[in-house]
Design a protein around this motif. Sequence first.
Motif, PDB file in Angstrom:
ATOM      1  N   PHE A 178     -51.749 -39.989  97.305  1.00 60.94           N
ATOM      2  CA  PHE A 178     -50.417 -39.492  97.671  1.00 60.94           C
ATOM      3  C   PHE A 178     -49.322 -40.239  96.911  1.00 60.94           C
ATOM      4  O   PHE A 178     -49.389 -41.457  96.751  1.00 60.94           O
ATOM      5  N   GLU A 179     -48.313 -39.513  96.470  1.00 54.97           N
ATOM      6  CA  GLU A 179     -47.094 -40.080  95.900  1.00 54.97           C
ATOM      7  C   GLU A 179     -45.929 -39.448  96.653  1.00 54.97           C
ATOM      8  O   GLU A 179     -45.586 -38.290  96.420  1.00 54.97           O
ATOM      9  N   LEU A 180     -45.344 -40.203  97.589  1.00 55.08           N
ATOM     10  CA  LEU A 180     -44.367 -39.640  98.520  1.00 55.08           C
ATOM     11  C   LEU A 180     -43.057 -40.410  98.491  1.00 55.08           C
ATOM     12  O   LEU A 180     -43.036 -41.599  98.178  1.00 55.08           O
ATOM     13  N   ARG A 181     -41.986 -39.729  98.843  1.00 58.75           N
ATOM     14  CA  ARG A 181     -40.695 -40.363  99.069  1.00 58.75           C
ATOM     15  C   ARG A 181     -40.044 -39.679 100.266  1.00 58.75           C
ATOM     16  O   ARG A 181     -40.441 -38.567 100.657  1.00 58.75           O
ATOM     17  N   ALA A 182     -39.064 -40.342 100.850  1.00 58.21           N
ATOM     18  CA  ALA A 182     -38.343 -39.781 101.991  1.00 58.21           C
ATOM     19  C   ALA A 182     -36.979 -39.299 101.539  1.00 58.21           C
ATOM     20  O   ALA A 182     -36.229 -40.038 100.884  1.00 58.21           O
ATOM     21  N   VAL A 183     -36.636 -38.069 101.882  1.00 59.20           N
ATOM     22  CA  VAL A 183     -35.335 -37.492 101.556  1.00 59.20           C
ATOM     23  C   VAL A 183     -34.573 -37.274 102.863  1.00 59.20           C
ATOM     24  O   VAL A 183     -35.052 -36.569 103.762  1.00 59.20           O
ATOM     25  N   CYS A 184     -33.402 -37.878 102.968  1.00 57.22           N
ATOM     26  CA  CYS A 184     -32.577 -37.781 104.176  1.00 57.22           C
ATOM     27  C   CYS A 184     -31.467 -36.749 103.956  1.00 57.22           C
ATOM     28  O   CYS A 184     -30.782 -36.782 102.927  1.00 57.22           O
ATOM     29  N   ARG A 185     -31.291 -35.866 104.954  1.00 58.96           N
ATOM     30  CA  ARG A 185     -30.276 -34.812 104.832  1.00 58.96           C
ATOM     31  C   ARG A 185     -29.411 -34.762 106.081  1.00 58.96           C
ATOM     32  O   ARG A 185     -29.852 -35.139 107.182  1.00 58.96           O
ATOM     33  N   ASP A 186     -28.194 -34.271 105.907  1.00 56.31           N
ATOM     34  CA  ASP A 186     -27.313 -34.099 107.056  1.00 56.31           C
ATOM     35  C   ASP A 186     -27.525 -32.713 107.657  1.00 56.31           C
ATOM     36  O   ASP A 186     -28.409 -31.945 107.231  1.00 56.31           O
ATOM     37  N   ALA A 187     -26.703 -32.356 108.656  1.00 60.12           N
ATOM     38  CA  ALA A 187     -26.876 -31.091 109.365  1.00 60.12           C
ATOM     39  C   ALA A 187     -26.631 -29.875 108.477  1.00 60.12           C
ATOM     40  O   ALA A 187     -27.046 -28.754 108.801  1.00 60.12           O
ATOM     41  N   HIS A 188     -25.957 -30.063 107.337  1.00 59.90           N
ATOM     42  CA  HIS A 188     -25.697 -28.961 106.405  1.00 59.90           C
ATOM     43  C   HIS A 188     -26.777 -28.852 105.332  1.00 59.90           C
ATOM     44  O   HIS A 188     -26.681 -28.020 104.432  1.00 59.90           O
ATOM     45  N   GLY A 189     -27.783 -29.721 105.409  1.00 59.85           N
ATOM     46  CA  GLY A 189     -28.854 -29.691 104.420  1.00 59.85           C
ATOM     47  C   GLY A 189     -28.562 -30.458 103.159  1.00 59.85           C
ATOM     48  O   GLY A 189     -29.352 -30.409 102.196  1.00 59.85           O
ATOM     49  N   GLU A 190     -27.450 -31.190 103.135  1.00 59.44           N
ATOM     50  CA  GLU A 190     -27.086 -31.966 101.953  1.00 59.44           C
ATOM     51  C   GLU A 190     -27.831 -33.301 101.957  1.00 59.44           C
ATOM     52  O   GLU A 190     -27.928 -33.973 102.992  1.00 59.44           O
ATOM     53  N   THR A 191     -28.343 -33.713 100.797  1.00 62.77           N
ATOM     54  CA  THR A 191     -29.033 -34.999 100.684  1.00 62.77           C
ATOM     55  C   THR A 191     -28.029 -36.142 100.787  1.00 62.77           C
ATOM     56  O   THR A 191     -27.024 -36.163 100.056  1.00 62.77           O
ATOM     57  N   ILE A 192     -28.294 -37.078 101.679  1.00 60.97           N
ATOM     58  CA  ILE A 192     -27.389 -38.223 101.858  1.00 60.97           C
ATOM     59  C   ILE A 192     -28.058 -39.552 101.488  1.00 60.97           C
ATOM     60  O   ILE A 192     -27.418 -40.599 101.504  1.00 60.97           O
ATOM     61  N   GLY A 193     -29.347 -39.508 101.140  1.00 65.71           N
ATOM     62  CA  GLY A 193     -30.025 -40.731 100.724  1.00 65.71           C
ATOM     63  C   GLY A 193     -31.516 -40.500 100.593  1.00 65.71           C
ATOM     64  O   GLY A 193     -32.062 -39.515 101.105  1.00 65.71           O
ATOM     65  N   THR A 194     -32.173 -41.409  99.889  1.00 64.01           N
ATOM     66  CA  THR A 194     -33.629 -41.349  99.731  1.00 64.01           C
ATOM     67  C   THR A 194     -34.208 -42.738  99.961  1.00 64.01           C
ATOM     68  O   THR A 194     -33.530 -43.754  99.797  1.00 64.01           O
ATOM     69  N   GLY A 195     -35.491 -42.775 100.337  1.00 64.66           N
ATOM     70  CA  GLY A 195     -36.153 -44.051 100.578  1.00 64.66           C
ATOM     71  C   GLY A 195     -37.636 -43.958 100.270  1.00 64.66           C
ATOM     72  O   GLY A 195     -38.171 -42.876  99.994  1.00 64.66           O
ATOM     73  N   SER A 196     -38.292 -45.100 100.318  1.00 64.47           N
ATOM     74  CA  SER A 196     -39.730 -45.137 100.062  1.00 64.47           C
ATOM     75  C   SER A 196     -40.485 -44.666 101.297  1.00 64.47           C
ATOM     76  O   SER A 196     -39.945 -44.626 102.400  1.00 64.47           O
ATOM     77  N   ALA A 197     -41.737 -44.334 101.112  1.00 67.40           N
ATOM     78  CA  ALA A 197     -42.572 -43.870 102.219  1.00 67.40           C
ATOM     79  C   ALA A 197     -43.970 -44.450 102.063  1.00 67.40           C
ATOM     80  O   ALA A 197     -44.902 -43.753 101.655  1.00 67.40           O
ATOM     81  N   PRO A 198     -44.137 -45.738 102.369  1.00 69.71           N
ATOM     82  CA  PRO A 198     -45.445 -46.354 102.201  1.00 69.71           C
ATOM     83  C   PRO A 198     -46.486 -45.685 103.081  1.00 69.71           C
ATOM     84  O   PRO A 198     -46.293 -45.529 104.284  1.00 69.71           O
ATOM     85  N   ASN A 199     -47.563 -45.223 102.459  1.00 68.94           N
ATOM     86  CA  ASN A 199     -48.672 -44.613 103.192  1.00 68.94           C
ATOM     87  C   ASN A 199     -48.235 -43.426 104.041  1.00 68.94           C
ATOM     88  O   ASN A 199     -48.821 -43.150 105.091  1.00 68.94           O
ATOM     89  N   GLY A 200     -47.180 -42.731 103.613  1.00 69.31           N
ATOM     90  CA  GLY A 200     -46.715 -41.591 104.382  1.00 69.31           C
ATOM     91  C   GLY A 200     -46.129 -41.968 105.725  1.00 69.31           C
ATOM     92  O   GLY A 200     -46.063 -41.160 106.651  1.00 69.31           O
ATOM     93  N   HIS A 201     -45.664 -43.204 105.840  1.00 72.24           N
ATOM     94  CA  HIS A 201     -45.223 -43.735 107.131  1.00 72.24           C
ATOM     95  C   HIS A 201     -43.735 -44.056 107.084  1.00 72.24           C
ATOM     96  O   HIS A 201     -43.276 -44.781 106.199  1.00 72.24           O
TER      97      HIS A 201
END
Length: 828
Positions: free
Chosen positions: A418-441
Motif C-alpha cells: 500500500f502507498e497511502l496518504r490522507a486528504v482532509c476536506r471541508d464541508a464544501h469538498g475543498e482540500t484543506i490539508g494532507t498528511g501521512s497514513a502509516p499502515n492505513g491508520h
Amino acid sequence: MADTVKDRQDRQDRQDRRDRHDNAREAVVEAALGRLDLDAKARLLSGQDMWTLPALPEIGLRSLVMSDGPIGVRGVRWTSDDPSIALPSPTALAATWDPALAERAGVLLAQEARRKGVHVLLAPTVNLHRSPLGGRHFEAYSEDPYLTGVIGSGYVRGVQSGGVGTTVKHFVANDAETDRFTVDNLVSERALRELYLAPFEAIVENARPWGIMTAYNSVNGTTMTEHRHLVNAILRGEWGFDGFNVSDWTAARSTTAAVEGGLDVAMPGPRTVYGAPLARAVRDGRVQESTVDDAVRNVLRLAARVGILDGADPVVTEPPATVDGEALAREIARRAFVLVCNESRDGSRALPLKPGTVALIGAAARDARVLGGGSATVFPARVVSPLDGLTAALPEGALSYTVGADPNEELAVADQGFELRAVCRDAHGETIGTGSAPNGHIQWMGTDLPEGVTHDALHTIELTGRFTPRVGGPHTFGIRGLGAFTLTVDGVTYFDDVQRADKDDPFLSFFGAPVPRARAELTAGEPVEVSLTQVVALPEGMPMKAITFTLTHQEPLRDPDELIAEAVEAARAADTAVVVVATTERVESEGFDRKDLRLPGRQDELVHAVAAANPNTVVVVNSGSPVELPWRDEVAAVLLSWFPGQEGGSALADVLTGAHEPGGRLPTTWGSLAQAPVTQVVPDGGALPYSEDLFIGYRAWDREGRTPSYAFGHGLGYTDWTYESIEVEGTTATVRVRNSGERAGREVVQIYLAPVEADPGRPARRLAAFAGVEAGPGQSVEAVVELPRRAFEIWDENSASWAFVKGSYEVQAGRSLTDRRLSTIIEV
C-alpha cells in the motif's frame, strides 16, 4: 573488588555536587512557584492536549512534552513521517539479564526523545507477569520483582543520563487488561510490599526516577489516582520519591480526591479534573492551596531537571555520545534470544546451522511481528524480517521460503503493497490539508492534525492511494473504527454506511477487530486505486478530540491443507527446516487479556507436520510472552525471539548461523495453561482477589510441585559451563565457573536463596542476585555478587515493617531455577 578510600571520596564528591545542583534548582523552583497565581497553577497541572502541559511564559516555563515508549519514542504524532528506532520488547530486554545493556537502551531512547523534542518518556512498565494470560505482558519485564527492578533501574538511569525524564508505570498492581479501567485488585499488604511494589521501590532507590504514572485500576477499594496510602505515605513518604506523578491517560476521576491523593498531573487535556475545576475547588474551600503548591512544585522540579525552566541548570548539560540505533537494536535482539532446547534426534546440536540448504517456513518469517500492539506502537524506518536476514546471510541458492500457515485469521493493517496518504476536506469538498497514513491508520489526537487543518473546518478524511498485490485472487478489505465510511477499490464502491460499536470499551475502537467490507478480485503486480473516506464526527463526552480509523486488508486465503503440504515438501527437500511461528495483534496487545496460550491458526499443526518430515527442524517462536509448545519434544531446537524489534531478522541470522550465540535467559516461566498456577484475570463483581498472595511465577510452580516446559532463568548458549566452586563471605557470594566448551561465551550465574527450614508462608527459594560473565574456551572466571538485605526480609503485617528473618539459608548457584549446580549453607 573492595572500595578504596579514593573510591569512597569520589562517590562523596559526586554526591556533594549533585546536592549543590539540586539545591540551586530548588531555589529556582520556589521562586517560580511564588510568581504564579492560582489559575496558572491549576492550569499547569492539566494537560493542554494529548501529550503536553502548557507553557507559562511569565515564569520562563516552556511546554513539557511527553511521549509513549517503551521500545521507542513515537513523539507527539502517530505517524511514520518521523520514524522511530524500534527496540526489542521489554520481555526481550529482561531476557538479556543485563542491566548495563538496559542502560544503553535507555541512552538511545533519550537520544531519540531529544531528536523529537520530547522531555519525558512514558516508560518503563514494571508491572509483574502475575498470570501468563496477561495480554500486555510483552510490555513488562518479568514475573520476578528483583529482576524487574534491576532491569528497570538500568533503563531509567540510561534515559535520564540523556536528560530525559521517565515515568515508571503503572503504579501499582496493573497486571492484567480485563476491565482495567474499573477493576478493584484486592492484594494483601505483604504481597504488595514483597512483589508488586518491590520493583518501583528498587527503581526509586537505585535510579531516582523523575516520574511515576499511576494506573487505572483500584487497589483494595481506592482508585490509584486517589490512593493516599500508596502514593503519599509509601511512594513519597517512605521511599522519598521527589518526582512528578502523572495519571494514566483518562484515569483521573475526581478533582479533590486526586489532588489530595498525590496526583500531580491529569492527562490528557484540555478537559480534565484539574485546571478550572481545581482552581474552583480551592476557592470553594474543598482543597488547600498548599496542596496544589506541592503538585506544582513537583512539575516545576521536573521542568528544571529537563531544562525548560529559565534560570535552572538541567541535570544533563552534555548529552551522552551518539548511539547507533540500528546496531544496538540488533545487539539487544540477539542477546535476548533464548535457546530453550538444542538437540537433534541423533544427539547432535541443531544450532548453529550446519552447511547445507534451509527451508524457511511461516508467514511471520516474511511479515515479521517486531513489536506488540497498543500504545507501545512506533513506526521504524525499516523492518528486517527473518526472510530478509537469512537471505542476506546464507549463500545464494541455500534458502527457500514457503508460508506453511498464516496466524492472521482476520484483516491486518494496510501495510504491504500500500502507498497511502490522507486528504482532509471541508464541508464544501475543498482540500484543506494532507498528511501521512502509516499502515492505513489515522490516529490524530487533540491538535495533532496536518498543517492547515482545524477541527472546526474538517469534514471528511480520505485515505487514498495505490495497492499493488503480491498475489492474485480475491482480496478482502475492511474498516476498523466507528462512524460513516465510504470504501472504494478499483473504482467500485463496496461500502457506504455507518459502522457502529458493539462493545462498551472505547479502547476497542482504536485497536479492536476490523470489519470486512469488500472483496475484490485482483491480479498480482497490477496496482489498483483504493479509497476509504470517513465523515468526521467527534464523539461526545471525550476529554480530548480524537480521530482514529484504519483501512485493513487480507490477502487471498489459500487452502490451509495445501499450504502445510507445500511446507512439508520444502522441509523434506532441505537439510534444515526453520519454522517461524508467531502470535498476532489479536492475541497480544494492550486492551485485552488472552483466553489461552495456544498459537493462533494452524501453526502447531504445521510444526508437527514439518518435524515429521525433517528431523532437523528448528522452531523460532515470535511472541512477546509464553505460548504452549505441544511439539517441543519433536523438534531439534526451539529459539524464543520475543518481539525482536526492527533488526530482528538480522539478529536471527546472526544467531542461527553462529556468528553470535543466543544470549538470553527466561525472565518468566514457560508452561501450559493447564499447569499454570495463576490463571484468574477476570474480575468477579468488579473485584479481582489476588488469592495466590505471594505465590506467582516460579514461586507458585515451586510450591505446587509442577514442572513447566521451561523454568525461570533457563537458556542455552553455544558452549558449555562447569560450576567449580561457591563461597560466601559476609554478604558477598563468589562463584567460579569454567567455560568447558569449544567457543567463547557468556553465562548468567544465578543465585537463589532458600530458607533451610521450610516455611509454608514463604517461597521455597527466590532470586537474590545474578551476574553475567564471559570466558573463552577452557577459561575460568568468577562471578561476584552481593546478597541484598531485602532477600532475607519479609513484610510483617502485624508491625507494618520489614522483618529480617534470622536462621540458616542455602545459597544456591546455577543456570536456572531448576538447574542449580552448587550450594552452601550460611547463618544470618
